[in-house]
Structures are given as C-alpha cells and as structure tokens.
Motif scaffolding. Sequence first.
Motif, mmCIF file in Angstrom:
data_model
loop_
_atom_site.group_PDB
_atom_site.id
_atom_site.type_symbol
_atom_site.label_atom_id
_atom_site.label_comp_id
_atom_site.label_asym_id
_atom_site.label_seq_id
_atom_site.Cartn_x
_atom_site.Cartn_y
_atom_site.Cartn_z
ATOM 1 N N PRO A 59 0.806 -1.221 0.000
ATOM 2 C CA PRO A 59 0.000 0.000 0.000
ATOM 3 C C PRO A 59 0.844 1.279 0.000
ATOM 4 N N GLU A 60 2.157 1.141 0.051
ATOM 5 C CA GLU A 60 3.084 2.270 0.145
ATOM 6 C C GLU A 60 2.750 3.162 1.336
ATOM 7 N N ASN A 72 3.601 9.425 -1.504
ATOM 8 C CA ASN A 72 3.275 9.939 -2.825
ATOM 9 C C ASN A 72 4.505 10.740 -3.240
ATOM 10 N N PRO A 73 5.296 10.239 -4.204
ATOM 11 C CA PRO A 73 6.550 10.907 -4.536
ATOM 12 C C PRO A 73 6.369 12.342 -5.025
ATOM 13 N N ASP A 74 5.192 12.671 -5.555
ATOM 14 C CA ASP A 74 4.949 14.034 -6.035
ATOM 15 C C ASP A 74 4.833 15.039 -4.890
ATOM 16 N N ALA A 76 6.305 14.296 -1.692
ATOM 17 C CA ALA A 76 7.308 13.953 -0.676
ATOM 18 C C ALA A 76 8.352 15.050 -0.491
ATOM 19 N N LEU A 77 8.639 15.347 0.760
ATOM 20 C CA LEU A 77 9.692 16.303 1.101
ATOM 21 C C LEU A 77 10.997 15.592 1.481
ATOM 22 N N CYS A 78 10.971 14.269 1.476
ATOM 23 C CA CYS A 78 12.119 13.498 1.966
ATOM 24 C C CYS A 78 13.106 13.134 0.858
ATOM 25 N N ARG A 79 13.024 13.780 -0.250
ATOM 26 C CA ARG A 79 13.933 13.496 -1.374
ATOM 27 C C ARG A 79 13.925 12.016 -1.709
ATOM 28 N N PRO A 80 12.851 11.517 -2.303
ATOM 29 C CA PRO A 80 12.787 10.091 -2.630
ATOM 30 C C PRO A 80 13.980 9.645 -3.456
ATOM 31 N N ARG A 81 14.459 8.453 -3.128
ATOM 32 C CA ARG A 81 15.565 7.877 -3.876
ATOM 33 C C ARG A 81 15.151 7.655 -5.320
ATOM 34 N N ILE A 82 16.073 7.922 -6.224
ATOM 35 C CA ILE A 82 15.811 7.638 -7.630
ATOM 36 C C ILE A 82 15.954 6.132 -7.800
ATOM 37 N N ARG A 88 9.907 1.339 -8.416
ATOM 38 C CA ARG A 88 9.288 2.559 -7.901
ATOM 39 C C ARG A 88 10.193 3.255 -6.886
ATOM 40 N N SER A 89 9.953 4.544 -6.688
ATOM 41 C CA SER A 89 10.728 5.278 -5.692
ATOM 42 C C SER A 89 10.176 4.971 -4.306
ATOM 43 N N VAL A 90 10.999 5.168 -3.313
ATOM 44 C CA VAL A 90 10.620 4.910 -1.920
ATOM 45 C C VAL A 90 11.008 6.117 -1.067
ATOM 46 N N PRO A 91 10.338 6.298 0.056
ATOM 47 C CA PRO A 91 10.688 7.425 0.923
ATOM 48 C C PRO A 91 12.045 7.212 1.592
ATOM 49 N N VAL A 92 12.622 8.317 2.041
ATOM 50 C CA VAL A 92 13.898 8.281 2.748
ATOM 51 C C VAL A 92 13.620 8.705 4.187
ATOM 52 N N PRO A 93 13.424 7.726 5.094
ATOM 53 C CA PRO A 93 13.017 8.056 6.467
ATOM 54 C C PRO A 93 13.949 9.018 7.194
#
Length: 158
Positions: A59-60, A72-74, A76-82, A88-93
């Motif tokens: 469910p991301e 939602n990578p659009d 996200a303020l956490c600079r999702p990894r490319i 798919r991109s993932v958050p950077v905790p």
Amino acid sequence: MQRGEHLLALTTDHQHDLSGPAAHEAATRLAEFHHRTGFTGSVVTDRHRLRRVLARHDPEVYPGTYAICVFNPDKALCRPRIPPTGSRSVPVPLDCKPLECKNVALIADNTRALSAEAERLDTRLRGGPVLPPLLHADLKRRRDAIGAFLAQAAGGSE
C-alpha cells in the motif's frame, strides 16, 4: 519485515484512528490492503509469505515513530531515492519532515510520540543551564511547530 507486520496489525486489529493531512488516503490504502490480504482460509504468519504479500499488494504506507508516511513521490519532502529503471521510488526516512509533509497520517502512537517530544523540548527550555539564544530559538520553534501540527491534525484538516 517489521513494516509488513505493522501494516497487518493496523488493518486486522483496526488500530487506525487516523488524523493528519494524508489520513483519508491512508485509510483508503489500508482498507484496500486489508481487502487484498484479508482472511482467505489462511493467516500470514511467516516472513516469507509476508514478503510475497507486500510484493503484490504494497500500500506504500510506511509506519514510523512520529508519523505514518502515505508515500506519494509528487508530494514527498524526503527526497525520494531515484529508483533503478523499472522500479518505484521509496521514501527516505532519515530525511522525513513530518511536520511539513502532506504525506503524513497519524495514529495515537504517533501523536503520543510527538507530544512527548514537545514536552522534552519544553522541559529543556525551562530548566538547566541557559541556552545560547539561537539554540533556544530553534528549540522553541520546534516545540511550537509540533504543538501547531498536533492541533491542526486533531482538527481533522487535510
């Protein structure tokens, strides 16, 4: 697989009285995850099966101490990894900014953790040796931001 176990607990134990900017999206995603992984004659009890379930129906949603990231990578303020091509991109905790990000949902554990953080900051600001002015201002700003965020989240604003 701690994330998978936490997601299953959120959906099966109905522990999610959600608030925060992404509360509605989190509830929708968790309900869909529950629907797709709900009881079908067997229960997910081992890590291997849990990995397969997440691979098929992720469910991301990423539970954390201070917030639940409804990624939602659009937004996200956490600079999702490319991601590598095709994934798919993932958050950077470590770069999470829960007080500013619109991907944030909260459960009771998150609000307790944020409240405790604000109390620790308040205690530090009131007691002990005098802090340098810039540090004092930064800690006060953080304490006030947490208080405002929690008040806004409690009001149900999205």
